[in-house]
Design an enzyme around this catalytic site. Structure first.
Site, short mmCIF file in Angstrom:
data_model
loop_
_atom_site.label_atom_id
_atom_site.label_comp_id
_atom_site.label_asym_id
_atom_site.label_seq_id
_atom_site.Cartn_x
_atom_site.Cartn_y
_atom_site.Cartn_z
N VAL A 195 -4.89 -4.20 25.19
CA VAL A 195 -5.56 -4.69 23.98
C VAL A 195 -4.92 -6.03 23.62
CG1 VAL A 195 -6.09 -4.23 21.57
CG2 VAL A 195 -5.94 -2.34 23.17
N CYS A 196 -5.75 -7.07 23.42
CA CYS A 196 -5.20 -8.41 23.24
C CYS A 196 -6.02 -9.21 22.23
CB CYS A 196 -5.19 -9.18 24.56
SG CYS A 196 -4.53 -8.26 25.96
#
Length: 330
Positions: free
Chosen positions: A79-80
């Site tokens: 997740v970024c």
């Protein structure tokens, strides 16, 4: 403060050199011996990555299968948040935070994998003939690229794209011998190492078949060079570019298609865009970009590190992050 300090800043990231003139099995010896990596299919992976992974397993003493799994974890889950912006001088500023969502530690109110990975974060200077080819922020033992810069040419990051036609399907096809797709981290590594311009990088990222869907966020060294490439495993679905004529001086990507609303429990996009708009194009800098990524819930319990990059200076700097309570889990 900048350079950063305070409760959300844990430490800076150390630098190491990866000598591309060495045999692949020997390139990571310094990194692995210092960071003491402790975290199946090895022979099916392409070179030079296969031999680098085998060398890492030898140096670390970690079973080869575990090192292979570590190197394909993007196809499992990340997740970024990534942003590329153009300042009023036409220079590209890039920022990115990386997070990993696996196993919540209720006692310590933290994500186990994120905390385990923080000590493994390294900055790497990939060199050939004693000259820098590209730089990256990495995890010791991971030979692909999540975050990197080719000085004076382009910056590149990738974000996870959630899709039913996801990485697990690509992995199964790989196992079954249908190997026409490329592992995401190996593609970004290859682009950083071999592409010689922003446009060449954009073309390769848009057209190469993948094992998993992804977002590629690319920044260049000329005005207007900044984009988000939305990918399926086989096709480029959308290209969102900086367009000053439309008032779009930055592009921002979390983990949801920009034309759809983000998942209501994970809306990092809206507060991040609000911060960028309040900062304004005139106010953009590495300092203000860091501040945007320090705003909750853009900064959250998942956040492992923040990297800032500036193409024209070939500058990359990274920081290990904490999010003191009260802080969102994601």
């Amino acid at each position: 403060m900048y350079p950063p300090s305070g409760p959300t800043f844990r430490e800076t990231v150390s630098w190491y050199t990866v000598d591309l003139d060495l045999p692949p099995s020997s390139r990571w010896k310094e990194v692995i011996s210092d960071k003491k990596v402790d975290p199946l299919m090895a022979d099916t992976l392409p070179n030079p990555f296969r031999e680098e992974i085998k060398g890492i397993a030898t140096e670390s003493g970690v079973p080869l299968g575990e090192i292979v799994l570590f190197n394909i974890f993007y196809e499992v889950f990340t997740v970024c948040t990534s942003v590329v912006a153009e300042d009023t001088k036409g220079w590209s500023q890039f920022k990115r935070s990386v997070s990993f969502l696996i196993f919540w530690d209720a006692k310590n109110k933290s994500w186990i994998i994120s905390e385990k990975l923080k000590p493994l974060v390294v900055n790497l200077d990939f060199r050939r003939n004693n000259q820098t080819v590209f730089k990256s922020t990495n995890f010791a033992g991971y030979v692909g690229m999540l975050t990197g810069i080719k000085p004076n040419t382009f910056t590149l990051t990738m974000n996870e794209r959630f899709n039913l036609d996801g990485g697990y399907i690509g992995i199964m096809e790989w196992i079954l011998g249908k190997r026409d797709g490329m592992w995401m981290g190996f593609l970004t590594r290859s682009v950083l190492e071999n592409a010689n311009s922003y446009n060449e990088a954009k073309t390769r990222l848009a057209q190469t078949k993948l094992l998993a869907p992804a977002y590629f966020i690319l920044g260049g060294n000329q005005t207007g060079q900044g984009c988000v490439i939305t990918r399926s495993r086989t096709l480029s679905l959308d290209l969102l570019e900086i367009d000053l004529k439309l008032g779009r001086w930055y592009v921002l990507e979390t983990n949801y298609d920009h034309w759809d609303e983000p998942f209501f429990l994970d809306n990092r996009r809206t507060p991040a865009m609000k911060c960028m708009n309040q900062t304004t194009q005139k106010g953009i800098s590495l300092k203000t970009m860091y501040n945007v990524l320090s705003t909750k819930p853009v900064l959250n319990k998942l956040t492992t590190y923040t990297t800032l990059m500036q193409v024209s200076e070939g500058r990359l700097e990274s920081y290990i992050r904490d999010c003191p309570n009260p802080c969102m889990p994601w």
